[in-house]
Design a protein around this motif. Structure first.
Motif, PDB file in Angstrom:
ATOM      1  N   THR A 171     100.176  51.079  14.970  1.00 15.38           N
ATOM      2  CA  THR A 171     100.824  52.145  15.742  1.00 15.38           C
ATOM      3  C   THR A 171      99.731  53.036  16.321  1.00 15.38           C
ATOM      4  N   ASN A 175      98.936  54.947  25.489  1.00 12.77           N
ATOM      5  CA  ASN A 175      98.761  53.585  26.010  1.00 12.77           C
ATOM      6  C   ASN A 175      97.313  53.126  25.907  1.00 12.77           C
ATOM      7  N   ILE A 190     102.483  49.426  18.533  1.00 12.15           N
ATOM      8  CA  ILE A 190     103.640  50.240  18.906  1.00 12.15           C
ATOM      9  C   ILE A 190     103.158  51.627  19.324  1.00 12.15           C
ATOM     10  N   ASN A 191     103.554  52.089  20.497  1.00 14.66           N
ATOM     11  CA  ASN A 191     103.262  53.463  20.918  1.00 14.66           C
ATOM     12  C   ASN A 191     104.342  54.362  20.311  1.00 14.66           C
ATOM     13  N   TYR A 192     103.984  55.099  19.262  1.00 16.68           N
ATOM     14  CA  TYR A 192     104.998  55.868  18.525  1.00 16.68           C
ATOM     15  C   TYR A 192     105.557  57.040  19.325  1.00 16.68           C
ATOM     16  N   THR A 194     106.547  56.662  22.538  1.00 12.70           N
ATOM     17  CA  THR A 194     107.521  56.143  23.509  1.00 12.70           C
ATOM     18  C   THR A 194     108.430  55.074  22.910  1.00 12.70           C
ATOM     19  N   GLU A 195     108.093  54.579  21.719  1.00 10.62           N
ATOM     20  CA  GLU A 195     108.878  53.510  21.107  1.00 10.62           C
ATOM     21  C   GLU A 195     109.331  53.905  19.706  1.00 10.62           C
ATOM     22  N   ASP A 196     110.437  53.340  19.268  1.00  6.92           N
ATOM     23  CA  ASP A 196     110.951  53.558  17.915  1.00  6.92           C
ATOM     24  C   ASP A 196     110.249  52.580  16.968  1.00  6.92           C
ATOM     25  N   GLN A 199     112.593  50.194  14.845  1.00  6.25           N
ATOM     26  CA  GLN A 199     113.279  49.228  15.724  1.00  6.25           C
ATOM     27  C   GLN A 199     112.310  48.144  16.207  1.00  6.25           C
ATOM     28  N   ARG A 200     111.080  48.558  16.602  1.00  6.92           N
ATOM     29  CA  ARG A 200     110.096  47.590  17.090  1.00  6.92           C
ATOM     30  C   ARG A 200     109.637  46.652  15.967  1.00  6.92           C
ATOM     31  N   GLU A 203     112.222  44.083  15.573  1.00  4.86           N
ATOM     32  CA  GLU A 203     112.160  43.095  16.660  1.00  4.86           C
ATOM     33  C   GLU A 203     110.999  42.112  16.468  1.00  4.86           C
TER      34      GLU A 203
END
Length: 325
Positions: A171, A175, A190-192, A194-196, A199-200, A203
């Motif tokens: 994480t 960017n 994971i960009n914490y 902009t992303e959950d 959830q990521r 996925e």
């Protein structure tokens, strides 16, 4: 003899760090005097400065450095004057041109590893060593979550995991940092902002979650880290850059499937000479082989230690930071 060093007489912001003249004497039994060529800056230094980790004041600061042994006290045989050495660990006092220190934390530095690399890599590198070899034995093909993947420890962890053949999900908060972690070997980042995260992770793992989460962020990520773990998973809380983890109910571990949790620190894993030599030896081998490159991305003069702390706390830094005496 006189030397310049950073001292603090009270806890507080970076402004409490004072650049002063100090007197350095001869090493006593079990001690060595080391002239430092580079000094590592780590988040643990911030914790001691603010008082999150209490220490008697006034005090020096800093737990990592590399230089040359000038003199040794009685009973010291594993290093001698003229040896290139590096170290990580207590007592505080690394922010200094010259220091008398316990000789038992010094290890000899191979000729092919620079002072800057060693000063930037000892604490963070041996941290990754114990996280991946002792706290949990990371295996090829295994998928784990590692927070702050573009930081000093994180970039080493990305490379180390790649060398093992493990899939590290990192994480990061921008960017640029996401790309940096990927370039160093993270399988996914994971960009914490902009992303959950949870959830990521679901996925990426097709709903399986991960067996281990390595979390040095603390307060801001703790609950989400638990939510990313498989039943019987291991939560490794090894730092608190966002603040200390608040008290929580042990029932939180039960409700998520009998989770394990540990709060490790380096000292316990390198408490004996044998353990320290093993950790440093493995780290130096990883660096010499080219599998792990220590990225010294920020350099400050020793006198500017406060500026180094400001940069670190504002999350402006990537990789490792050193002070040059």
């Amino acid at each position: 003899m006189h030397t310049k060093a950073i001292r603090l007489s009270k806890n507080g912001g970076p402004e409490v760090l004072e650049y002063v003249d100090v007197e350095v004497g001869e090493p006593g039994p079990g001690e060595a005097r080391v002239r430092q060529h580079a000094i590592g800056v780590n988040f643990i230094d911030v914790y001691f400065r603010t008082g999150l980790y209490p220490m008697p004041l006034p005090s020096g600061l800093g737990q990592e450095g590399a230089g040359v042994v000038e003199a040794v006290g009685e009973g010291v045989s594993h290093v001698k004057p003229g040896d290139r050495v590096a170290y990580a660990g207590r007592p505080n006092g690394a922010y200094s041109q010259l220091r008398v220190m316990p000789a038992d934390i010094l290890v000899k530095l191979p000729d092919d590893i620079s002072y800057e690399t060693a000063a930037a890599g000892m604490l963070q590198g041996m941290t990754v060593w114990y996280l991946f070899n002792r706290t949990h034995q990371l295996k090829a093909g295994e998928t784990v979550l590692f927070h702050a993947a573009a930081g000093g420890v994180g970039l080493i962890a990305c490379q180390w995991a790649r060398a093992i053949g493990a899939n590290l999900i990192g994480t990061a908060g921008s960017n640029e940092k996401v790309e940096l972690a990927k370039a160093h070997g993270a399988a996914h980042v994971i960009n914490y902002n902009t992303e959950d995260i949870v959830q990521r992770v679901m996925e990426i793992t097709n709903g399986a979650k991960v067996p281990v989460v390595y979390d040095s962020v603390g307060k801001d990520t703790f609950t989400r880290s638990l939510d990313c773990l498989q039943p019987l998973g291991l939560m490794v809380s090894f730092g608190n850059s966002s603040g200390a983890v608040p008290p929580f109910s042990l029932g939180e571990l039960a409700s998520r499937g009998s989770l394990f949790i540990t709060r490790p620190s380096l000292g316990a894993y390198v408490a004996t000479r044998t353990e320290l030599e093993a950790a440093a030896g493995d780290l130096f081998q990883m660096i010499s082989s080219g599998k792990v490159k220590i990225e010294v991305n920020q350099r400050f003069a020793l006198a500017d230690a406060a500026q180094a702390h400001i940069a670190l706390e504002s999350r402006k830094t990537t990789g490792s930071t050193v002070l040059l005496p």
